[in-house]
Design an enzyme around this catalytic site. Structure first.
Site, PDB file in Angstrom:
ATOM      1  N   ASP A  53       0.830  -1.206   0.000  1.00 24.30           N
ATOM      2  CA  ASP A  53       0.000   0.000   0.000  1.00 24.30           C
ATOM      3  C   ASP A  53       0.874   1.269   0.000  1.00 24.30           C
ATOM      4  OD1 ASP A  53      -2.463   1.297   0.151  1.00 24.30           O
ATOM      5  OD2 ASP A  53      -2.540   1.260   2.343  1.00 24.30           O
ATOM      6  N   GLY A  62      -9.061   5.824   3.113  1.00 25.32           N
ATOM      7  CA  GLY A  62      -9.499   6.533   4.322  1.00 25.32           C
ATOM      8  C   GLY A  62     -10.853   6.077   4.826  1.00 25.32           C
ATOM      9  N   SER A 105     -11.815   4.442   7.568  1.00 22.54           N
ATOM     10  CA  SER A 105     -12.131   4.576   9.005  1.00 22.54           C
ATOM     11  C   SER A 105     -12.870   5.876   9.279  1.00 22.54           C
ATOM     12  CB  SER A 105     -10.844   4.575   9.835  1.00 22.54           C
ATOM     13  OG  SER A 105     -10.140   3.394   9.628  1.00 22.54           O
ATOM     14  N   ASN A 138     -10.612   0.971   1.505  1.00 19.90           N
ATOM     15  CA  ASN A 138      -9.429   0.777   2.356  1.00 19.90           C
ATOM     16  C   ASN A 138      -9.712   1.178   3.796  1.00 19.90           C
ATOM     17  OD1 ASN A 138      -8.333   0.440  -0.176  1.00 19.90           O
ATOM     18  ND2 ASN A 138      -6.533   1.697   0.212  1.00 19.90           N
ATOM     19  N   VAL A 139      -9.394   0.284   4.711  1.00 22.28           N
ATOM     20  CA  VAL A 139      -9.568   0.575   6.144  1.00 22.28           C
ATOM     21  C   VAL A 139      -8.296   0.169   6.883  1.00 22.28           C
ATOM     22  CG1 VAL A 139     -10.926   0.066   8.214  1.00 22.28           C
ATOM     23  CG2 VAL A 139     -12.060   0.178   5.994  1.00 22.28           C
ATOM     24  N   THR A 165      -6.900   2.516  10.127  1.00 30.15           N
ATOM     25  CA  THR A 165      -6.884   3.097  11.476  1.00 30.15           C
ATOM     26  C   THR A 165      -7.832   2.381  12.432  1.00 30.15           C
ATOM     27  OG1 THR A 165      -6.368   5.217  10.470  1.00 30.15           O
ATOM     28  CG2 THR A 165      -7.202   5.281  12.723  1.00 30.15           C
TER      29      THR A 165
HETATM   30  P1  13P Z   1      -7.767   4.673   7.254  1.00 26.54           P
HETATM   31  O1  13P Z   1      -6.545   4.360   8.084  1.00 26.54           O
HETATM   32  O2  13P Z   1      -8.210   6.082   7.402  1.00 26.54           O
HETATM   33  O3  13P Z   1      -8.844   3.688   7.432  1.00 26.54           O
HETATM   34  O4  13P Z   1      -7.290   4.573   5.719  1.00 26.54           O
HETATM   35  C1  13P Z   1      -6.674   3.406   5.280  1.00 26.54           C
HETATM   36  C2  13P Z   1      -6.172   3.572   3.898  1.00 26.54           C
HETATM   37  O5  13P Z   1      -6.751   4.286   3.092  1.00 26.54           O
HETATM   38  C3  13P Z   1      -4.985   2.796   3.532  1.00 26.54           C
HETATM   39  O6  13P Z   1      -4.584   3.000   2.216  1.00 26.54           O
END
Ligand code: 13P
Length: 290
Positions: free
Chosen positions: A84, A209, A211, A230-231, A233
């Site tokens: 990532d 992003g 989360s 994508n998650v 955090t």
């Molecule tokens: P978050 O950490 O905000 O969930 O985002 C994860 C992300 O987009 C990883 O590429």
């Protein structure tokens, strides 16, 4: 299950037909890696297990892919291992050589021309090796980064089209108002922009992003064409909070295997709920049936 670019494309095709998103979960160690694999198998969902370059540097690319290939091979659902937000072309190439199924080359902070050139270099290396490549347009940064608000670096349709056409990349992360980390206020995703990008872009679109984005907004984004969410955090937060509670309760006199049990249950519950939000539950085993 053997994973390569063809099977990943197939997984995305299935998600397009079924109008769901493939869950992407960031891991930080071998424990949370195993929680994600367990949740995917239990929920019968395809998942992308994602590793940031600093995690890969800490454990070593070969050790990680050895473990992940074991999990992929022995799972009945697609378990895709993904690098990532890698800003470094050479590191992407090393990850490809080490056996990652998919890499993200994040050159979004460069000029469009440089972004295209950088992405193309990774695509040219990855394609003959059967590895999938994600890129980014607009910029998705982290909450609190100087000069950054979720709306300050949105993607544009023209730039997205040019990047995809000229680099021949496999998927595209689009900046539509989300950011990494927990939000101070719920984000306002730009669904109109997403719809316009979706009309013009033939490759799967990715929402970063995750989360803190309300479930109803995630579902709307999926309805308008997002095929990976994508998650990171939220998973780390749950894992650490739960582990912290176990340590306070049990002290240091227990086996770590027992200490991690609560964290395993709590983290898997969060992973499971994201798999449901993404609409991916029950889609794993049948991904490659046809
Ligand atoms: P978050 O950490 O905000 O969930 O985002 C994860 C992300 O987009 C990883 O590429």
């Amino acid at each position: 299950m053997i994973i390569n670019r063809d099977t990943i494309i197939k997984a995305y095709e299935e998600s397009e037909i079924g109008e769901y998103a493939i869950p992407h979960f960031n891991h930080s160690d071998f424990w949370d890696m195993s929680f994600i694999v367990e949740a995917a198998n239990e929920k019968d969902a395809p998942v992308i297990v994602a590793c940031l370059p600093r995690v890969a540097e800490r454990y070593g690319l070969d050790k990680l892919t050895l473990m992940m290939n074991f999990y992929s091979k022995h799972s009945e659902v697609p378990i895709i291992y993904h690098l990532d937000h890698c800003h470094d072309v050479d590191f992407c190439k090393r990850a490809i050589d080490a056996g990652f199924h998919s890499v993200m080359i994040d050159a979004a902070s460069l000029s469009l021309e440089e972004n295209i050139k950088t992405v193309k270099e990774v695509v040219d290396y990855a394609r003959p090796r059967g590895v999938f490549v994600e890129s980014e347009i607009g910029q998705i940064k982290s909450a609190g980064e100087e000069g950054y608000t979720p709306v300050s670096f949105k993607a544009t349709v023209d730039e997205a089209m040019k990047l995809v056409e000229e680099s021949d990349v496999d998927s595209l992360a689009v900046s539509i108002g989300s950011e990494h980390g927990f939000y101070a206020h719920a984000p306002e995703l730009d669904f109109e922009l997403l719809k316009r990008i979706k009309e013009k872009i033939p490759v799967p679109l990715v929402l970063h992003g995750g989360s803190g984005i309300p479930a109803k907004d995630v579902k709307t984004a999926i309805k308008h064409g997002i095929r990976k969410v994508n998650v990171g955090t939220e998973i780390r937060h749950t894992y650490i909070t739960s582990l912290n509670a176990s340590i306070s309760e049990n002290g240091a006199g227990v086996h770590t295997i027992d200490l991690f049990e609560e964290a395993r249950i709590a983290t898997k519950a969060v992973l499971g709920s994201w798999i449901e939000i993404d609409g991916a539950a029950g889609k794993g085993r049948k991904t490659y049936e046809k």
